[in-house]
Design a protein around this motif. Structure first.
Motif, PDB file in Angstrom:
ATOM      1  N   SER A   1     -33.973 -25.021 -41.745  1.00 35.69           N
ATOM      2  CA  SER A   1     -34.005 -25.837 -42.961  1.00 35.69           C
ATOM      3  C   SER A   1     -32.620 -26.066 -43.568  1.00 35.69           C
ATOM      4  N   ASN A   2     -31.568 -25.477 -42.997  1.00 36.46           N
ATOM      5  CA  ASN A   2     -30.213 -25.642 -43.519  1.00 36.46           C
ATOM      6  C   ASN A   2     -29.428 -26.585 -42.605  1.00 36.46           C
ATOM      7  N   ALA A   3     -29.115 -27.782 -43.100  1.00 35.69           N
ATOM      8  CA  ALA A   3     -28.461 -28.808 -42.280  1.00 35.69           C
ATOM      9  C   ALA A   3     -27.078 -28.366 -41.802  1.00 35.69           C
ATOM     10  N   ARG A   4     -26.312 -27.679 -42.650  1.00 29.07           N
ATOM     11  CA  ARG A   4     -24.969 -27.230 -42.270  1.00 29.07           C
ATOM     12  C   ARG A   4     -25.047 -26.259 -41.102  1.00 29.07           C
ATOM     13  N   ILE A   5     -25.977 -25.330 -41.169  1.00 26.90           N
ATOM     14  CA  ILE A   5     -26.119 -24.340 -40.105  1.00 26.90           C
ATOM     15  C   ILE A   5     -26.649 -24.992 -38.825  1.00 26.90           C
TER      16      ILE A   5
ATOM     17  N   ASP B   1     -31.403 -11.950 -40.124  1.00 23.74           N
ATOM     18  CA  ASP B   1     -29.946 -11.910 -40.181  1.00 23.74           C
ATOM     19  C   ASP B   1     -29.448 -13.089 -41.008  1.00 23.74           C
ATOM     20  N   ASP B   2     -28.957 -12.800 -42.211  1.00 25.13           N
ATOM     21  CA  ASP B   2     -28.549 -13.866 -43.121  1.00 25.13           C
ATOM     22  C   ASP B   2     -27.041 -14.125 -43.119  1.00 25.13           C
ATOM     23  N   ARG B   3     -26.333 -13.645 -42.117  1.00 23.87           N
ATOM     24  CA  ARG B   3     -24.867 -13.772 -42.102  1.00 23.87           C
ATOM     25  C   ARG B   3     -24.389 -15.217 -42.123  1.00 23.87           C
ATOM     26  N   LEU B   4     -25.159 -16.163 -41.618  1.00 24.93           N
ATOM     27  CA  LEU B   4     -24.721 -17.554 -41.597  1.00 24.93           C
ATOM     28  C   LEU B   4     -24.888 -18.240 -42.953  1.00 24.93           C
ATOM     29  N   PHE B   5     -25.509 -17.548 -43.903  1.00 27.60           N
ATOM     30  CA  PHE B   5     -25.737 -18.099 -45.243  1.00 27.60           C
ATOM     31  C   PHE B   5     -24.744 -17.566 -46.277  1.00 27.60           C
ATOM     32  N   ARG B   6     -23.725 -16.841 -45.873  1.00 28.94           N
ATOM     33  CA  ARG B   6     -22.813 -16.177 -46.816  1.00 28.94           C
ATOM     34  C   ARG B   6     -21.999 -17.146 -47.666  1.00 28.94           C
ATOM     35  N   HIS B   7     -21.715 -18.310 -47.152  1.00 27.37           N
ATOM     36  CA  HIS B   7     -20.917 -19.289 -47.888  1.00 27.37           C
ATOM     37  C   HIS B   7     -21.294 -20.680 -47.418  1.00 27.37           C
ATOM     38  N   ASP B   8     -20.705 -21.694 -48.031  1.00 26.88           N
ATOM     39  CA  ASP B   8     -21.029 -23.080 -47.697  1.00 26.88           C
ATOM     40  C   ASP B   8     -19.919 -23.786 -46.940  1.00 26.88           C
ATOM     41  N   SER B   9     -18.969 -23.052 -46.392  1.00 24.62           N
ATOM     42  CA  SER B   9     -17.892 -23.671 -45.632  1.00 24.62           C
ATOM     43  C   SER B   9     -18.449 -24.330 -44.377  1.00 24.62           C
ATOM     44  N   LEU B  10     -17.839 -25.420 -43.988  1.00 24.70           N
ATOM     45  CA  LEU B  10     -18.284 -26.127 -42.796  1.00 24.70           C
ATOM     46  C   LEU B  10     -18.053 -25.297 -41.542  1.00 24.70           C
ATOM     47  N   LEU B  11     -16.943 -24.557 -41.510  1.00 29.17           N
ATOM     48  CA  LEU B  11     -16.623 -23.700 -40.371  1.00 29.17           C
ATOM     49  C   LEU B  11     -16.749 -22.236 -40.763  1.00 29.17           C
ATOM     50  N   PRO B  12     -17.080 -21.380 -39.812  1.00 29.38           N
ATOM     51  CA  PRO B  12     -17.154 -19.942 -40.120  1.00 29.38           C
ATOM     52  C   PRO B  12     -15.749 -19.346 -40.229  1.00 29.38           C
ATOM     53  N   TYR B  13     -15.645 -18.245 -40.955  1.00 22.73           N
ATOM     54  CA  TYR B  13     -14.381 -17.519 -41.015  1.00 22.73           C
ATOM     55  C   TYR B  13     -14.186 -16.755 -39.713  1.00 22.73           C
ATOM     56  N   LYS B  14     -12.939 -16.589 -39.336  1.00 22.86           N
ATOM     57  CA  LYS B  14     -12.625 -15.901 -38.086  1.00 22.86           C
ATOM     58  C   LYS B  14     -13.205 -14.490 -38.067  1.00 22.86           C
ATOM     59  N   TRP B  15     -13.114 -13.769 -39.187  1.00 29.87           N
ATOM     60  CA  TRP B  15     -13.606 -12.390 -39.228  1.00 29.87           C
ATOM     61  C   TRP B  15     -15.118 -12.342 -39.032  1.00 29.87           C
ATOM     62  N   GLU B  16     -15.840 -13.389 -39.473  1.00 25.33           N
ATOM     63  CA  GLU B  16     -17.295 -13.417 -39.291  1.00 25.33           C
ATOM     64  C   GLU B  16     -17.656 -13.548 -37.812  1.00 25.33           C
ATOM     65  N   VAL B  17     -16.963 -14.439 -37.116  1.00 22.41           N
ATOM     66  CA  VAL B  17     -17.216 -14.635 -35.692  1.00 22.41           C
ATOM     67  C   VAL B  17     -16.885 -13.357 -34.924  1.00 22.41           C
ATOM     68  N   GLU B  18     -15.734 -12.764 -35.239  1.00 27.11           N
ATOM     69  CA  GLU B  18     -15.330 -11.536 -34.546  1.00 27.11           C
ATOM     70  C   GLU B  18     -16.299 -10.393 -34.810  1.00 27.11           C
ATOM     71  N   ALA B  19     -16.810 -10.287 -36.030  1.00 26.36           N
ATOM     72  CA  ALA B  19     -17.756  -9.206 -36.368  1.00 26.36           C
ATOM     73  C   ALA B  19     -19.054  -9.355 -35.585  1.00 26.36           C
ATOM     74  N   LEU B  20     -19.596 -10.574 -35.499  1.00 27.47           N
ATOM     75  CA  LEU B  20     -20.831 -10.765 -34.742  1.00 27.47           C
ATOM     76  C   LEU B  20     -20.587 -10.496 -33.260  1.00 27.47           C
ATOM     77  N   ASN B  21     -19.519 -11.027 -32.710  1.00 31.36           N
ATOM     78  CA  ASN B  21     -19.245 -10.835 -31.284  1.00 31.36           C
ATOM     79  C   ASN B  21     -18.987  -9.369 -30.949  1.00 31.36           C
ATOM     80  N   PHE B  22     -18.414  -8.615 -31.879  1.00 32.18           N
ATOM     81  CA  PHE B  22     -18.160  -7.192 -31.644  1.00 32.18           C
ATOM     82  C   PHE B  22     -19.459  -6.388 -31.607  1.00 32.18           C
ATOM     83  N   GLU B  23     -20.462  -6.834 -32.345  1.00 31.29           N
ATOM     84  CA  GLU B  23     -21.743  -6.105 -32.379  1.00 31.29           C
ATOM     85  C   GLU B  23     -22.346  -5.942 -30.997  1.00 31.29           C
TER      86      GLU B  23
END
Length: 107
Positions: free
Chosen positions: A91-95, A48-70
């Protein structure tokens, strides 16, 4: 053109555990074996590579809602342990930093 997206917080992810490591350390085998357990639900059958979609420090609201809805697709009778697996998570410090903000998360 400016595009705005609402941010969320890592602590809003509804996860009990993540399977993360470095390449060729056995994360795929561990994920496949845990997926066979009736009280464990993983986000995907593959990495599951969803946490690698971007380099923002915080996740987007829609990303959190999509995972929780699954989880609603998987749990009909009782709550299972909810997990996500990807060999590159560790190996990803941000994540790693973001995952550390999820209360009770096991890695």
């Amino acid at each position: 053109q400016v595009q705005l997206q609402e941010l969320s917080h890592w602590s809003m992810y509804d996860l009990d555990f993540v399977i993360g490591g470095v390449n060729t350390c056995g994360t795929t085998s561990l994920r496949r074996n845990l997926a066979k357990h009736p009280e464990v639900t993983l986000t995907r059958d593959e990495e599951d590579d969803r946490l690698f979609r971007h380099d923002s420090l915080l996740p987007y609201k829609w990303e959190v809602e999509a995972l929780n809805f699954e989880w609603s697709r998987h749990e009909h009778r009782h709550r299972t342990l909810r997990g996500l697996g990807h060999p590159g998570l560790y190996s990803n410090a941000r994540i790693r930093q973001g995952l550390s903000m999820i209360k009770g998360l096991r890695m």
